[in-house]
Design an enzyme around this catalytic site. Structure first.
Site, mmCIF file in Angstrom:
data_model
loop_
_atom_site.group_PDB
_atom_site.id
_atom_site.type_symbol
_atom_site.label_atom_id
_atom_site.label_comp_id
_atom_site.label_asym_id
_atom_site.label_seq_id
_atom_site.Cartn_x
_atom_site.Cartn_y
_atom_site.Cartn_z
ATOM 1 N N HIS A 74 18.809 66.216 25.304
ATOM 2 C CA HIS A 74 18.860 67.041 24.086
ATOM 3 C C HIS A 74 20.229 66.794 23.445
ATOM 4 C CE1 HIS A 74 19.184 70.819 21.782
ATOM 5 N NE2 HIS A 74 17.884 70.979 21.948
ATOM 6 N N ASP B 163 21.539 70.105 32.922
ATOM 7 C CA ASP B 163 21.049 70.939 31.834
ATOM 8 C C ASP B 163 19.695 71.490 32.271
ATOM 9 O OD1 ASP B 163 19.612 71.862 29.667
ATOM 10 O OD2 ASP B 163 20.066 70.168 28.356
ATOM 11 N N GLN C 189 15.316 73.607 30.135
ATOM 12 C CA GLN C 189 13.873 73.445 30.118
ATOM 13 C C GLN C 189 13.266 73.568 31.518
ATOM 14 O OE1 GLN C 189 11.519 74.046 27.628
ATOM 15 N NE2 GLN C 189 13.242 73.062 26.610
ATOM 16 N N LYS D 220 14.740 81.027 26.970
ATOM 17 C CA LYS D 220 13.621 80.191 27.423
ATOM 18 C C LYS D 220 13.035 80.721 28.741
ATOM 19 C CE LYS D 220 15.559 76.120 25.251
ATOM 20 N NZ LYS D 220 14.971 75.655 23.992
ATOM 21 N N CYS E 97 15.345 67.904 18.567
ATOM 22 C CA CYS E 97 16.770 67.758 18.903
ATOM 23 C C CYS E 97 16.985 66.656 19.939
ATOM 24 C CB CYS E 97 17.373 69.072 19.386
ATOM 25 S SG CYS E 97 17.517 70.278 18.072
#
Lengths: 146, 415
Positions: free
Chosen positions: B132, B209, B212, B235, B373
């Site tokens: 991202h 990261d 997600q 999220k 993104c």
């Protein structure tokens, strides 16, 4: 509502755009690019004695963008530059207000359904802003409607 | 806590769970809402909405240092959320969890604080081809500032990282490997434990990261041996504007503050300021207190439902959806990794994602269209944009059917 947006005229010009070709003898041209959705074009104009003799574009994007570029280039041919800008003004009003869809719009009226989809106005106006830049010449950045 | 009791029913009762999410009970353009945009933001259960309201209606006060009752209550609720995050990520210490605005700020915190102190000209930072923008740009900025170089792990046409190429990129100059756990654009689950192990073997650190990943698969920062792990509250069915940065205690202790201000200090004079201990050293200013409390409620909720149960249900949906979409002529799935979670990204020959998105919306189906993104991912697959349907545990098989039917109708409308 969907039929108003994706009517036969829009689908026809969106899938089989007219005037989609480069123009080696263009007198002015300009790029347009909407970063987030990827709609992009180069608009070509051949202006002689202030009359737009020819208009074309190359580029890729959604149906609304493509149909608008196709219908616009059709409409601009034979118009003076002032007339072209005036058509843009009234076309923009067609998309963003409740003005009645008058006969003067001709085929452009097919894009009138966009007014019910405000997030898509940027798709329908990208080619037009690019045209304005081409006529003005010397815009540092590609036209964008985002 | 009736909203929570419904979450512990077994087997996985999605219809019962959906009752907890008020947003889902509505029609859009006259059709039942089919929300398939949870990778952008997940919907919120009553438990989260109520926790935030309760804070504002009953406990509202600024946290820390207040001796009055409300301040003590709000401090306790806020710090309780940190302990829930500790359980959620299985970190060793509560002090290893820093409240941030979201994953983006977490990456920026590390690239600024750790990066400026430890990265010099000639050093190298490794990211992957499927990051991202938020896990690319902060590192690019650091490289520009320090003269370090950015290296990129390539991927194959399924959207899987090429681990042998990654091995070749690692060298004694590598300082940091920053990789996503699950790709937001492709759904790929990366082998982050192996990525971290290899980074450590080369003497580098690893930041994962988890934006997600956190809502979809089990995360254990100790088992992964991650140096830094970041995720966003919104999220994980929590509110926006709040997230967590996990960092190993020794690393966080060795790093300079990120921002200066209140709460991050022990004492201030014009001659000398003494910084506060962890985690407050990195939390300057009045934080997003309501957000933190909302995040705590969200993590509670997700843990009650069970991350393993969530993963199992979503995997079944993903398999079902992959099959359903694959049968649509002209449709090409973007991202077909063997290990995947929650994302169905696709293009359809001759149709533009924005047109697809508009038509699906008219059927009540919310999907995202665009570059997500992740422009380098779009460039790799030579598409300007995709349509992305993303799943959460509150989605149903019937909604997948609605999507597949919707896509077929979309083709009729647009051609």
């Amino acid at each position: 509502m969907l039929d108003d947006l994706y009517n036969e005229m829009v689908k026809d010009h969106g899938s089989h755009p007219r005037n989609k070709r480069p123009m080696p003898d263009a007198t002015c041209q300009a790029p347009g690019f909407n970063r987030t959705c990827g709609d992009s074009l180069v608009l070509y104009l051949k202006v002689e004695n202030d009359i737009i003799k020819d208009a074309s574009f190359v580029g890729e994007g959604c149906q609304i963008f493509t149909a608008s570029a196709s219908l616009m280039t059709d409409r601009l041919k034979g118009k003076t530059t002032a007339e072209a800008l005036a058509i843009f003004e009234s076309f923009h009003e067609l998309l963003t207000s409740d003005v009645p869809v008058a006969a003067e719009f001709g085929k452009l009226a097919a894009l009138g359904g966009v007014r019910k989809f405000p997030v898509r106005v940027k798709c329908a106006t990208l080619a037009w802003h690019t045209m304005k830049n081409a006529l003005a010449e010397g815009a540092a950045e590609p036209a964008s409607t985002e | 806590m009736s909203t929570l009791s419904s979450a512990v029913t077994a087997p996985f009762d999605v219809e019962k769970l959906r009752e907890d999410f008020p947003v889902l009970k509505q029609t859009i353009h006259g059709k039942p809402l089919v929300y398939l945009d949870s990778a952008a933001t997940a919907q919120k259960p009553h438990a989260v909405i109520d926790a935030i309201r309760r804070f504002h209606e009953v406990d509202c006060a600024n946290i820390h240092r207040g001796v009055h009752e409300l301040s003590q209550r709000s401090t306790a609720a806020y710090e309780e959320a940190r302990i829930k995050a500790k359980r959620f990520l299985n970190s060793r210490y509560t002090d290893e969890l820093i409240f941030v605005r979201g994953t983006t700020e977490a990456v920026n915190l590390v690239s600024s604080s750790w990066g400026r102190k430890n990265v010099k000209s000639g050093d190298e930072i490794i990211v992957s081809a499927m990051e991202h923008h938020s896990n690319i740009v902060p590192w690019q900025m650091l490289c520009e500032e320090t003269g370090a170089a950015l290296r990129v792990i390539p991927m194959n046409e399924h959207g899987e990282l090429l681990m042998e190429e990654y091995a070749k990129l690692l060298n004694p100059r590598t300082r940091m490997v920053a990789v996503t756990h699950v790709s937001n654009a492709l759904g790929t689950i990366n082998p982050v434990a192996e990525i971290i192990r290899m980074a450590h073997a080369a003497g580098a650190l690893a930041l994962i990261d988890g934006a997600q990943a956190a809502p979809h698969i089990k995360v254990d920062v100790q088992a992964l041996d991650a140096d830094f792990y970041a995720f966003s509250g919104h999220k994980v069915v929590g509110p926006t504007g709040i997230g967590i940065l996990y960092g190993k205690l020794a690393l966080l202790n060795s790093m300079p503050p990120y921002q200066g201000g209140g709460d991050m200090i022990k004492s201030v004079t014009f001659e000398k300021t003494i910084y506060n201990d962890l985690p407050y050293k990195f939390e300057a200013g009045t934080p997003n207190i309501a957000g933190g409390i909302g995040l705590g409620a969200a993590l509670d909720y997700v843990m009650r439902v069970g991350v393993d149960q969530i993963a199992a249900h979503e995997h079944a949906l993903l398999v079902y959806g992959t099959e359903a979409l694959s049968q649509i002529p002209g449709l090409r799935l973007i991202g077909t990794a063997r290990e995947k979670a929650s994302v169905l990204s696709f293009v359809i020959e001759g149709l533009h994602p924005h047109d697809i998105g508009t038509v699906l919306d008219q059927m009540g189906i919310a999907v995202r269209t665009g570059h997500h993104c992740a422009q380098p991912v779009m460039d790799f697959f030579k598409v300007a944009a995709t349509t992305r349907a993303s799943l959460a545990f509150y989605n149903t098989f019937a909604e997948i059917d609605a999507l597949a039917t919707g896509i077929r109708k979309t083709k009729e409308v647009l051609t």
